[in-house]
Write a protein that holds these residues in place. Sequence first.
Motif, PDB file in Angstrom:
ATOM      1  N   VAL A 143     -12.533   4.279  -4.236  1.00 35.44           N
ATOM      2  CA  VAL A 143     -12.025   3.902  -2.920  1.00 35.44           C
ATOM      3  C   VAL A 143     -11.149   5.022  -2.366  1.00 35.44           C
ATOM      4  O   VAL A 143     -10.572   5.813  -3.125  1.00 35.44           O
ATOM      5  N   PRO A 144     -11.041   5.108  -1.040  1.00 37.18           N
ATOM      6  CA  PRO A 144     -10.137   6.104  -0.445  1.00 37.18           C
ATOM      7  C   PRO A 144      -8.690   5.824  -0.866  1.00 37.18           C
ATOM      8  O   PRO A 144      -8.331   4.693  -1.194  1.00 37.18           O
ATOM      9  N   LEU A 145      -7.874   6.850  -0.854  1.00 34.92           N
ATOM     10  CA  LEU A 145      -6.495   6.717  -1.318  1.00 34.92           C
ATOM     11  C   LEU A 145      -5.703   5.670  -0.540  1.00 34.92           C
ATOM     12  O   LEU A 145      -4.817   5.020  -1.101  1.00 34.92           O
ATOM     13  N   ASN A 146      -6.021   5.461   0.750  1.00 35.90           N
ATOM     14  CA  ASN A 146      -5.280   4.458   1.513  1.00 35.90           C
ATOM     15  C   ASN A 146      -5.546   3.036   0.993  1.00 35.90           C
ATOM     16  O   ASN A 146      -4.725   2.153   1.156  1.00 35.90           O
ATOM     17  N   GLN A 147      -6.704   2.810   0.346  1.00 43.33           N
ATOM     18  CA  GLN A 147      -6.983   1.495  -0.238  1.00 43.33           C
ATOM     19  C   GLN A 147      -6.394   1.361  -1.642  1.00 43.33           C
ATOM     20  O   GLN A 147      -6.334   0.267  -2.181  1.00 43.33           O
ATOM     21  N   MET A 148      -5.961   2.460  -2.223  1.00 38.25           N
ATOM     22  CA  MET A 148      -5.289   2.417  -3.527  1.00 38.25           C
ATOM     23  C   MET A 148      -3.829   2.000  -3.366  1.00 38.25           C
ATOM     24  O   MET A 148      -3.218   1.511  -4.298  1.00 38.25           O
ATOM     25  N   LYS A 149      -3.291   2.208  -2.172  1.00 41.15           N
ATOM     26  CA  LYS A 149      -1.901   1.829  -1.928  1.00 41.15           C
ATOM     27  C   LYS A 149      -1.768   0.319  -1.966  1.00 41.15           C
ATOM     28  O   LYS A 149      -2.674  -0.412  -1.588  1.00 41.15           O
ATOM     29  N   MET A 150      -0.600  -0.140  -2.387  1.00 34.53           N
ATOM     30  CA  MET A 150      -0.372  -1.575  -2.443  1.00 34.53           C
ATOM     31  C   MET A 150      -0.108  -2.109  -1.042  1.00 34.53           C
ATOM     32  O   MET A 150       0.571  -1.480  -0.243  1.00 34.53           O
ATOM     33  N   ARG A 151      -0.660  -3.289  -0.782  1.00 32.45           N
ATOM     34  CA  ARG A 151      -0.501  -3.934   0.512  1.00 32.45           C
ATOM     35  C   ARG A 151       0.782  -4.761   0.508  1.00 32.45           C
ATOM     36  O   ARG A 151       1.348  -5.006  -0.554  1.00 32.45           O
TER      37      ARG A 151
END
Length: 191
Positions: free
Chosen positions: A20-28
């Motif tokens: 997944v792109p790095l922005n989807q690895m970030k916690m929501r």
Amino acid sequence: MDSTLDTDRLWEDRDVRFDVPLNQMKMRPGERLIDHLDSIEDTKGNNGERGRLMVTNLRIIWHSTTLPRINLSVGFSTVINISTRGVESKLRGNTEALYILTRCNNTRFEFIFTNLVPDTPRLFTSVLAVQRAYETSKLYRDLKLRGALIANKTLRLLPLEEVYDKINGVWNLSSDQGNLGTFYITNVRLV
């Protein structure tokens, strides 16, 4: 699908995603990091690749330490079974590993994670404890229809749940018919 819309939707605990792109690895918002372990190998998918495993309240995230674009996100809602078994690792040899069996969109996936640090059971204990907590707290998170919510004409409360209001004579209207009943408002749900 538009990636800006995709990141707004809550998918983290309900999906298995690869690279997944790095922005989807970030916690929501609302997602919390419970544990992170360095020197974890994705033995089945990336044997010989050292990585980092992060356990959150919604998912397990693994990424390669040398190439972060090689990663995966496993939502706890997709997990069918977690167990430990012996495995052959390129980096560690014969060792015990964490097996995670998942189902997502009618496809089964198996993940095998090996802790490259000898004699450390933290990989097993962290993932198992968070998975158990996730499974036992589903009623606080998910909508349940026609469940066994009432016993002896009284709402069955969840642990730490408090009734804020009880309103008699409320109609539940559905499919051109209705049922007269009682509406409960609690700190957790509407029944």
